[in-house]
Motif scaffolding. Sequence first.
Motif, mmCIF file in Angstrom:
data_model
loop_
_atom_site.group_PDB
_atom_site.id
_atom_site.type_symbol
_atom_site.label_atom_id
_atom_site.label_comp_id
_atom_site.label_asym_id
_atom_site.label_seq_id
_atom_site.Cartn_x
_atom_site.Cartn_y
_atom_site.Cartn_z
ATOM 1 N N ALA A 115 70.983 22.855 28.526
ATOM 2 C CA ALA A 115 70.435 21.826 29.405
ATOM 3 C C ALA A 115 71.583 21.023 30.003
ATOM 4 C CB ALA A 115 69.493 20.913 28.620
ATOM 5 N N PRO A 116 72.572 21.711 30.593
ATOM 6 C CA PRO A 116 73.730 20.978 31.123
ATOM 7 C C PRO A 116 73.315 20.014 32.231
ATOM 8 C CG PRO A 116 73.692 23.228 31.938
ATOM 9 C CD PRO A 116 72.627 23.148 30.887
ATOM 10 N N GLY A 117 73.851 18.824 32.168
ATOM 11 C CA GLY A 117 73.529 17.827 33.179
ATOM 12 C C GLY A 117 72.248 17.063 32.902
ATOM 13 N N GLU A 118 71.475 17.480 31.910
ATOM 14 C CA GLU A 118 70.211 16.805 31.620
ATOM 15 C C GLU A 118 70.431 15.663 30.632
ATOM 16 O OE1 GLU A 118 67.344 17.426 33.207
ATOM 17 O OE2 GLU A 118 68.468 18.881 34.400
ATOM 18 N N TYR A 119 71.247 14.715 31.037
ATOM 19 C CA TYR A 119 71.487 13.545 30.205
ATOM 20 C C TYR A 119 71.875 12.396 31.123
ATOM 21 C CZ TYR A 119 76.449 14.511 30.958
ATOM 22 O OH TYR A 119 77.671 14.731 31.538
ATOM 23 N N GLN A 120 71.763 11.197 30.619
ATOM 24 C CA GLN A 120 72.207 10.033 31.369
ATOM 25 C C GLN A 120 72.541 8.912 30.394
ATOM 26 O OE1 GLN A 120 69.177 8.847 34.149
ATOM 27 N NE2 GLN A 120 67.583 8.610 32.612
ATOM 28 N N ALA A 121 73.342 7.960 30.875
ATOM 29 C CA ALA A 121 73.809 6.864 30.037
ATOM 30 C C ALA A 121 73.696 5.557 30.805
ATOM 31 C CB ALA A 121 75.263 7.095 29.626
ATOM 32 N N SER A 122 73.398 4.511 30.075
ATOM 33 C CA SER A 122 73.408 3.181 30.682
ATOM 34 C C SER A 122 74.851 2.726 30.845
ATOM 35 C CB SER A 122 72.661 2.194 29.785
ATOM 36 O OG SER A 122 73.452 1.868 28.650
ATOM 37 N N PRO A 123 75.111 1.740 31.681
ATOM 38 C CA PRO A 123 76.415 1.079 31.613
ATOM 39 C C PRO A 123 76.484 0.282 30.315
ATOM 40 C CG PRO A 123 74.945 -0.093 33.106
ATOM 41 C CD PRO A 123 74.229 1.164 32.707
ATOM 42 N N VAL A 124 77.670 -0.198 29.977
ATOM 43 C CA VAL A 124 77.786 -1.124 28.849
ATOM 44 C C VAL A 124 77.103 -2.421 29.276
ATOM 45 C CG1 VAL A 124 79.367 -2.456 27.412
ATOM 46 C CG2 VAL A 124 79.893 -0.066 27.987
ATOM 47 N N LEU B 58 64.030 3.649 31.481
ATOM 48 C CA LEU B 58 64.588 4.976 31.696
ATOM 49 C C LEU B 58 63.917 5.563 32.926
ATOM 50 C CD1 LEU B 58 64.787 4.369 28.539
ATOM 51 C CD2 LEU B 58 64.934 6.810 28.251
ATOM 52 N N ILE B 59 64.711 5.872 33.941
ATOM 53 C CA ILE B 59 64.162 6.393 35.188
ATOM 54 C C ILE B 59 64.808 7.739 35.472
ATOM 55 C CG2 ILE B 59 63.803 5.971 37.639
ATOM 56 C CD1 ILE B 59 64.039 2.998 37.059
ATOM 57 N N GLY B 60 63.979 8.746 35.651
ATOM 58 C CA GLY B 60 64.492 10.090 35.904
ATOM 59 C C GLY B 60 63.760 10.757 37.044
ATOM 60 N N GLY B 61 64.175 11.972 37.349
ATOM 61 C CA GLY B 61 63.517 12.713 38.423
ATOM 62 C C GLY B 61 63.815 12.087 39.756
ATOM 63 N N GLY B 62 62.787 11.647 40.410
ATOM 64 C CA GLY B 62 62.947 11.020 41.719
ATOM 65 C C GLY B 62 62.549 11.965 42.818
ATOM 66 N N ALA B 63 61.494 11.638 43.546
ATOM 67 C CA ALA B 63 61.008 12.454 44.654
ATOM 68 C C ALA B 63 60.274 11.532 45.603
ATOM 69 C CB ALA B 63 60.093 13.569 44.138
ATOM 70 N N GLY C 282 59.858 13.200 30.341
ATOM 71 C CA GLY C 282 59.924 13.935 31.588
ATOM 72 C C GLY C 282 61.337 14.376 31.904
ATOM 73 N N PRO C 283 61.649 14.585 33.176
ATOM 74 C CA PRO C 283 62.997 15.027 33.534
ATOM 75 C C PRO C 283 64.023 13.945 33.251
ATOM 76 C CG PRO C 283 61.764 14.448 35.502
ATOM 77 C CD PRO C 283 60.789 14.416 34.362
ATOM 78 N N VAL C 284 65.216 14.360 32.840
ATOM 79 C CA VAL C 284 66.293 13.425 32.529
ATOM 80 C C VAL C 284 67.320 13.487 33.649
ATOM 81 C CG1 VAL C 284 68.092 12.800 30.894
ATOM 82 C CG2 VAL C 284 65.926 13.733 30.072
ATOM 83 N N GLY C 285 67.706 12.338 34.161
ATOM 84 C CA GLY C 285 68.708 12.312 35.223
ATOM 85 C C GLY C 285 68.108 12.653 36.572
ATOM 86 N N GLY C 286 68.995 12.863 37.537
ATOM 87 C CA GLY C 286 68.551 13.167 38.893
ATOM 88 C C GLY C 286 68.319 11.950 39.746
ATOM 89 N N CYS C 287 68.128 10.823 39.095
ATOM 90 C CA CYS C 287 67.876 9.596 39.845
ATOM 91 C C CYS C 287 67.967 8.389 38.938
ATOM 92 C CB CYS C 287 66.475 9.638 40.460
ATOM 93 S SG CYS C 287 65.890 8.058 41.128
ATOM 94 N N CYS C 288 68.619 7.383 39.364
ATOM 95 C CA CYS C 288 68.365 5.995 38.952
ATOM 96 C C CYS C 288 68.966 5.542 37.625
ATOM 97 C CB CYS C 288 66.872 5.719 38.946
ATOM 98 S SG CYS C 288 66.074 6.210 40.493
ATOM 99 N N GLY C 289 68.813 6.268 36.523
ATOM 100 C CA GLY C 289 69.508 5.930 35.299
ATOM 101 C C GLY C 289 68.762 5.027 34.338
ATOM 102 N N ILE C 290 69.546 4.277 33.546
ATOM 103 C CA ILE C 290 69.022 3.434 32.469
ATOM 104 C C ILE C 290 69.522 2.008 32.693
ATOM 105 C CG2 ILE C 290 68.955 3.076 29.971
ATOM 106 C CD1 ILE C 290 69.714 6.039 29.649
ATOM 107 N N SER C 291 68.626 1.045 32.520
ATOM 108 C CA SER C 291 69.029 -0.348 32.718
ATOM 109 C C SER C 291 68.262 -1.249 31.768
ATOM 110 C CB SER C 291 68.794 -0.792 34.167
ATOM 111 O OG SER C 291 67.430 -0.639 34.518
#
Length: 467
Positions: free
Chosen positions: A87-96, A174-179, A151-160
């Motif tokens: 699942a390469p690329g299927e991850y996301q991280a918040s800023p510090v 947590l916001i992912g996907g995006g369409a 749902g889908p991880v990444g692709g849009c928006c990130g974590i805040s």
Amino acid sequence: MLDAATSRVHSAAMRLLTLLAATATFLAVAFCSAAAASNPSGSSLDQRINTDALERSARQFKASAQQAAGARALVKQLAAHEAALKAPGEYQASPVVGANGGVWLVLEGADAAIGANSEVNTSPYPDGTVEIYRWTSARWSADAVVRAYFGPVGGCCGISAASLTGSRDPDFELIGGGAADTQWFAVVSDVGGRWHAVPFDYGYSNTTVVNAYAVGHGRVETAVDASSSAGGPTTFLYETYQDGAFRPAPPPGRSPPCDVSDLESAAGDAQLQVFEFTKFACADGWAMAIGSGAGYSGPVVGLFEADGAHWRSVEVDNGASLGSDPGVYDIPLSLLAQLTGGFGAAVKPALATAQLIAASAMSGYLYVNGVITADGADWYVKETATGSVASPGAEAEIYRWSGSTWVLQSRVDDLPNSLNYFRALSGGWFEAVNVPGTRDPGFKMQGPNSLSSATLTNAGGSWHVAS
């Protein structure tokens, strides 16, 4: 020889310059400019710099650099893990994130390879894992691990970070996907004492991911696009955190009056008395009414959405497909049941079909078919998608209303395409037809392009497909 105060200044400055080697030039220019402006007499810079302030700055920069370096190492570790899962690329991280007196880092990744689910009625997105870290004792400490469907991880928006539940610690969006019509939205919080994915009352039941945006003041605005292609109709609902979940709430601002004449005008053309509603109810930006109308032989059911200070007609028909409404419009089943609670027996068969076709929000196929009345009895044909994406199929279940519940009559597997709701060109629906050799009706798929003679029938004693 330097005195003690000057020695501390030099020591703190050296630690700061060593830590921020990449920005040494910038710092040197900044310090020299400040010294020239504030020290025109040329007195010693060491005497002008406050020792404690410099040491605090050094500690602050040191902590920030350590936090960033530690975060990069954790993200790198997560990236390698997701690649190993295919699942390469299927991850996301918040800023510090500095919030509520703490410093936080949140990571999200998929739990399995993308596309591993090949069945047509299963989401292609695997469950996910969210890791919450808090900065303590000069290192990132794991605060919690949350596993759920996001749902889908990444692709849009990130974590805040956000403030949605009233928890002492920050909530995390947590916001992912995006369409064009979909933003996959989830909330992780430790409200109640443990970190978890906060459920939403959305569609047919509680779910951990919705199509939504946070809009401030603790509100989340959810949406449902019936076409799933940005073609609509798109409807909306506001939700706030209540009793362990995000639940329907009144929209901000002025709400339209819950008045029968306003609903009748919204359903008609505001000029002629087309509809006469005898019962109605309103709540959380939605309204429903039941009565009679010109051109209708039976009850008329109207569904309305608040549009500012006015009601907008969403659907006006005989109510046979009420059970589909939580999948088509942004009115959860709980709210639909609340609004129709006083409507009596006329809507019970249609509303009870919701339990037959209920599906997880944001996944699976949407099934829209209504109650069929034939020979004084109510019938319902439910279809379920089967097979794989490469080789889809469908099975049917035939139900009859007992007066209080739907009773399964039979199940028919391996339907031909001409009876497959999910493959019907331009949509389709079932209608009752007379079949020789049985007192019960048969059921054919009708639609703009339906030319098939295939029929579901129990002629001969058992339900089957007849051509």
